[in-house]
Design a protein around this motif. Structure first.
Motif, PDB file in Angstrom:
ATOM      1  N   LEU A  59      42.274  51.453 -43.764  1.00  0.00           N
ATOM      2  CA  LEU A  59      41.694  50.207 -45.142  1.00  0.00           C
ATOM      3  C   LEU A  59      40.611  50.917 -45.700  1.00  0.00           C
ATOM      4  O   LEU A  59      40.533  50.886 -46.600  1.00  0.00           O
ATOM      5  CB  LEU A  59      41.651  49.188 -44.546  1.00  0.00           C
ATOM      6  N   ARG A 113      31.128  53.546 -36.492  1.00  0.00           N
ATOM      7  CA  ARG A 113      30.330  54.002 -35.051  1.00  0.00           C
ATOM      8  C   ARG A 113      29.890  55.449 -35.329  1.00  0.00           C
ATOM      9  O   ARG A 113      29.198  55.825 -34.580  1.00  0.00           O
ATOM     10  CB  ARG A 113      31.087  53.396 -33.884  1.00  0.00           C
ATOM     11  N   ARG A 139      29.259  59.732 -40.453  1.00  0.00           N
ATOM     12  CA  ARG A 139      30.198  60.131 -41.044  1.00  0.00           C
ATOM     13  C   ARG A 139      29.247  59.848 -42.518  1.00  0.00           C
ATOM     14  O   ARG A 139      28.750  59.194 -42.391  1.00  0.00           O
ATOM     15  CB  ARG A 139      31.140  59.756 -41.053  1.00  0.00           C
ATOM     16  N   ASP A 184      27.258  50.692 -34.019  1.00  0.00           N
ATOM     17  CA  ASP A 184      28.963  49.733 -33.437  1.00  0.00           C
ATOM     18  C   ASP A 184      28.111  48.013 -33.503  1.00  0.00           C
ATOM     19  O   ASP A 184      26.762  47.313 -33.089  1.00  0.00           O
ATOM     20  CB  ASP A 184      28.124  50.018 -32.011  1.00  0.00           C
ATOM     21  N   THR A 213      42.669  48.735 -32.778  1.00  0.00           N
ATOM     22  CA  THR A 213      44.032  48.725 -33.781  1.00  0.00           C
ATOM     23  C   THR A 213      45.373  48.903 -32.894  1.00  0.00           C
ATOM     24  O   THR A 213      45.866  49.250 -33.426  1.00  0.00           O
ATOM     25  CB  THR A 213      44.166  49.217 -35.152  1.00  0.00           C
ATOM     26  N   TYR A 226      46.778  42.746 -28.685  1.00  0.00           N
ATOM     27  CA  TYR A 226      46.175  43.345 -30.124  1.00  0.00           C
ATOM     28  C   TYR A 226      46.264  41.418 -30.430  1.00  0.00           C
ATOM     29  O   TYR A 226      45.411  40.960 -31.147  1.00  0.00           O
ATOM     30  CB  TYR A 226      46.552  43.948 -30.490  1.00  0.00           C
ATOM     31  N   LYS A 280      42.983  39.283 -32.552  1.00  0.00           N
ATOM     32  CA  LYS A 280      42.851  38.735 -33.988  1.00  0.00           C
ATOM     33  C   LYS A 280      43.289  37.042 -33.949  1.00  0.00           C
ATOM     34  O   LYS A 280      42.530  36.854 -34.343  1.00  0.00           O
ATOM     35  CB  LYS A 280      44.486  39.469 -34.705  1.00  0.00           C
TER      36      LYS A 280
HETATM   37  N1  LIG Z   1      47.002  49.305 -39.343  1.00  0.00           N
HETATM   38  C1  LIG Z   1      48.172  47.930 -39.116  1.00  0.00           C
HETATM   39  O1  LIG Z   1      49.025  48.819 -39.351  1.00  0.00           O
HETATM   40  C2  LIG Z   1      47.245  46.860 -38.995  1.00  0.00           C
HETATM   41  C3  LIG Z   1      48.079  45.955 -39.387  1.00  0.00           C
HETATM   42  C4  LIG Z   1      47.212  44.684 -39.603  1.00  0.00           C
HETATM   43  C5  LIG Z   1      46.484  44.120 -40.373  1.00  0.00           C
HETATM   44  N2  LIG Z   1      45.667  45.500 -39.485  1.00  0.00           N
HETATM   45  C6  LIG Z   1      44.259  45.476 -39.774  1.00  0.00           C
HETATM   46  O2  LIG Z   1      43.791  45.952 -40.611  1.00  0.00           O
HETATM   47  C7  LIG Z   1      42.201  46.113 -40.362  1.00  0.00           C
HETATM   48  C8  LIG Z   1      42.414  47.630 -40.863  1.00  0.00           C
HETATM   49  O3  LIG Z   1      42.723  47.661 -40.062  1.00  0.00           O
HETATM   50  P1  LIG Z   1      43.483  50.307 -39.866  1.00  0.00           P
HETATM   51  O4  LIG Z   1      44.458  50.055 -39.880  1.00  0.00           O
HETATM   52  O5  LIG Z   1      42.067  50.267 -41.136  1.00  0.00           O
HETATM   53  O6  LIG Z   1      41.910  49.887 -38.512  1.00  0.00           O
HETATM   54  P2  LIG Z   1      41.409  51.945 -38.156  1.00  0.00           P
HETATM   55  O7  LIG Z   1      41.696  52.518 -39.378  1.00  0.00           O
HETATM   56  O8  LIG Z   1      41.737  51.383 -36.902  1.00  0.00           O
HETATM   57  O9  LIG Z   1      40.203  51.424 -38.107  1.00  0.00           O
HETATM   58  C9  LIG Z   1      38.946  50.395 -37.683  1.00  0.00           C
HETATM   59  C10 LIG Z   1      37.615  50.535 -38.241  1.00  0.00           C
HETATM   60  O10 LIG Z   1      36.505  49.686 -36.832  1.00  0.00           O
HETATM   61  C11 LIG Z   1      35.978  50.722 -36.365  1.00  0.00           C
HETATM   62  N3  LIG Z   1      35.385  49.882 -35.401  1.00  0.00           N
HETATM   63  C12 LIG Z   1      36.110  49.568 -34.557  1.00  0.00           C
HETATM   64  N4  LIG Z   1      35.475  48.585 -33.405  1.00  0.00           N
HETATM   65  C13 LIG Z   1      34.238  48.830 -34.348  1.00  0.00           C
HETATM   66  C14 LIG Z   1      32.644  48.587 -33.465  1.00  0.00           C
HETATM   67  N5  LIG Z   1      32.590  47.296 -32.602  1.00  0.00           N
HETATM   68  N6  LIG Z   1      31.503  48.093 -34.066  1.00  0.00           N
HETATM   69  C15 LIG Z   1      32.087  49.150 -35.602  1.00  0.00           C
HETATM   70  N7  LIG Z   1      33.097  48.852 -35.392  1.00  0.00           N
HETATM   71  C16 LIG Z   1      33.987  49.237 -35.249  1.00  0.00           C
HETATM   72  C17 LIG Z   1      36.250  51.945 -36.198  1.00  0.00           C
HETATM   73  O11 LIG Z   1      35.217  52.605 -36.926  1.00  0.00           O
HETATM   74  P3  LIG Z   1      34.621  54.013 -36.132  1.00  0.00           P
HETATM   75  O12 LIG Z   1      35.703  54.857 -36.536  1.00  0.00           O
HETATM   76  O13 LIG Z   1      33.385  54.082 -36.628  1.00  0.00           O
HETATM   77  O14 LIG Z   1      34.722  54.044 -34.499  1.00  0.00           O
HETATM   78  C18 LIG Z   1      37.811  51.935 -36.820  1.00  0.00           C
HETATM   79  O15 LIG Z   1      37.319  53.183 -37.908  1.00  0.00           O
HETATM   80  C19 LIG Z   1      41.801  45.301 -39.082  1.00  0.00           C
HETATM   81  O16 LIG Z   1      41.166  44.495 -38.964  1.00  0.00           O
HETATM   82  C20 LIG Z   1      43.494  45.563 -38.167  1.00  0.00           C
HETATM   83  O17 LIG Z   1      43.340  45.043 -37.228  1.00  0.00           O
HETATM   84  C21 LIG Z   1      45.685  46.773 -39.134  1.00  0.00           C
END
Ligand SMILES: NC(=O)c1ccc[n+]([C@@H]2O[C@H](COP(=O)([O-])OP(=O)(O)OC[C@H]3O[C@@H](n4cnc5c(N)ncnc54)[C@H](OP(=O)(O)O)[C@@H]3O)[C@@H](O)[C@H]2O)c1
Length: 300
Positions: free
Chosen positions: A12, A31, A34, A45, A71, A134, A138
């Motif tokens: 996202l 983290r 990039r 972090d 996630t 999870y 959340k």
């Molecule tokens: N994916 C789904 O199907 C889904 C569905 C409903 C809601 N959501 C919510 O939507 C949001 C975005 O999801 P997404 O799928 O885009 O997630 P994603 O691709 O897994 O990306 C999450 C990012 O969070 C960063 N992160 C995690 N822990 C961290 C920390 N302690 N400090 C700094 N950065 C941290 C990671 O950074 P690094 O890469 O640098 O490690 C990663 O790039 C999340 O809140 C998720 O819960 C997702």
């Protein structure tokens, strides 16, 4: 307006940059090391409170979009401590890091806070009752955001896919290259949501909020229309033109995974329409555009 995005390197986060960079001055936090075009990136972090505080006091954002999270649903189930650290403690540190600043906080949350046992579409007023770690993490993060004194919007979305992350669409396309028969569950329903559409909707929300700063609360935000995973897979296979691949329905009980999933994740988006004046387009249209944009199929 200055917008700080946490999780800016995620699925996202990347689309938020693409969509918001025209209108806003963007800052991002993640983290990994990039470079991302269009955003001033900080490698940090959130669990490093000192660094988080320093970045926020330097940037002084008008809006913070908290998209960072752990996630991987099954990993969260197998390692709850890590799930709570990354989803709950990291959110607490972000709030601490804000100190006395009161930007608009847009917290991205999930359909997984619900049990999935609702009969029809799930409204924001539905009881919170997650079925996995999870979902609990959340929900606890939402509770922290809810107790914060600044302006906030909690956006619950579902079944995300997009260019920059692992997701169901990519998984089905990959597996169907090697296999002629795919088994996919047909007893969990929901609304697939394209991260680019979600990012555009978040932009509309920020612009509307700027005009009416009294808007706050929890909102559902997913592409419209509902499906189940098997039908979703059928549509991906059909659009990709892989007629030789057959998708066979299976039951959740026959597909063992560490974390349980909610059966009904169909989010009712009518509050979004009522308050913000728009709804997201049908998931089929969004999926078609994604496949064209990713050059998986040709556009008309
Ligand atoms: N994916 C789904 O199907 C889904 C569905 C409903 C809601 N959501 C919510 O939507 C949001 C975005 O999801 P997404 O799928 O885009 O997630 P994603 O691709 O897994 O990306 C999450 C990012 O969070 C960063 N992160 C995690 N822990 C961290 C920390 N302690 N400090 C700094 N950065 C941290 C990671 O950074 P690094 O890469 O640098 O490690 C990663 O790039 C999340 O809140 C998720 O819960 C997702």
């Amino acid at each position: 307006m200055k917008v700080l995005i946490t999780g800016v390197g995620g699925m996202l986060g990347r689309d938020l940059v693409e969509v918001l960079k025209e209108n806003f001055q963007l800052y991002g936090l993640g983290r990994k090391k990039r470079k991302i075009l269009g955003v001033h990136y900080f490698q940090c972090d959130l669990l490093d409170l000192n660094k988080t505080e320093k970045i926020i006091s330097k940037v002084k954002p008008d809006v913070v979009i908290h998209a960072a999270a752990k996630t991987q649903v099954d990993e969260c189930e197998l390692n709850p401590k890590e799930a709570y650290r990354e989803n709950v403690l990291a959110t607490l540190y972000l709030l601490k890091g804000l100190g006395n600043q009161k930007p608009l906080l847009i917290h991205i949350s999930s359909d997984y806070v619900y049990s999935g046992n609702a009969k029809g579409k799930v409204r924001e007023s539905e009881e919170i009752n997650p079925v996995n770690v999870y979902g609990y993490s959340k929900w606890l993060a939402e509770e922290l955001v809810g107790s914060w004194l600044g302006p906030k919007l909690i956006l619950r979305t579902s079944w995300l896919y997009g260019r920059n992350g692992h997701n169901f669409v990519k998984a089905i396309l990959n597996i169907s290259r090697a296999k002629k028969v795919l088994k996919v569950v047909s007893d969990q329903k929901g609304s697939p949501t394209y991260t680019k559409d979600l990012a555009q909707s978040i932009k509309k929300i920020i612009l509307k909020w700027k005009k009416n700063k009294s808007i706050s609360g929890v909102f559902h935000l997913s592409n419209s229309g509902v499906t189940h995973w098997k039908k979703y897979a059928d549509q991906i296979i059909k659009l990709a033109g892989r007629k030789h691949v057959k998708v066979v329905p299976i039951k959740t009980k026959d597909y063992s995974r560490p974390a349980m999933r909610p059966k009904n994740s169909c989010l009712d988006n009518s509050k979004l329409k009522r308050v913000f004046g728009f709804q997201m387009r049908d998931w089929n249209l969004a999926l078609n555009d994604y496949m064209v944009e990713e050059k998986i199929i040709k556009g008309k």
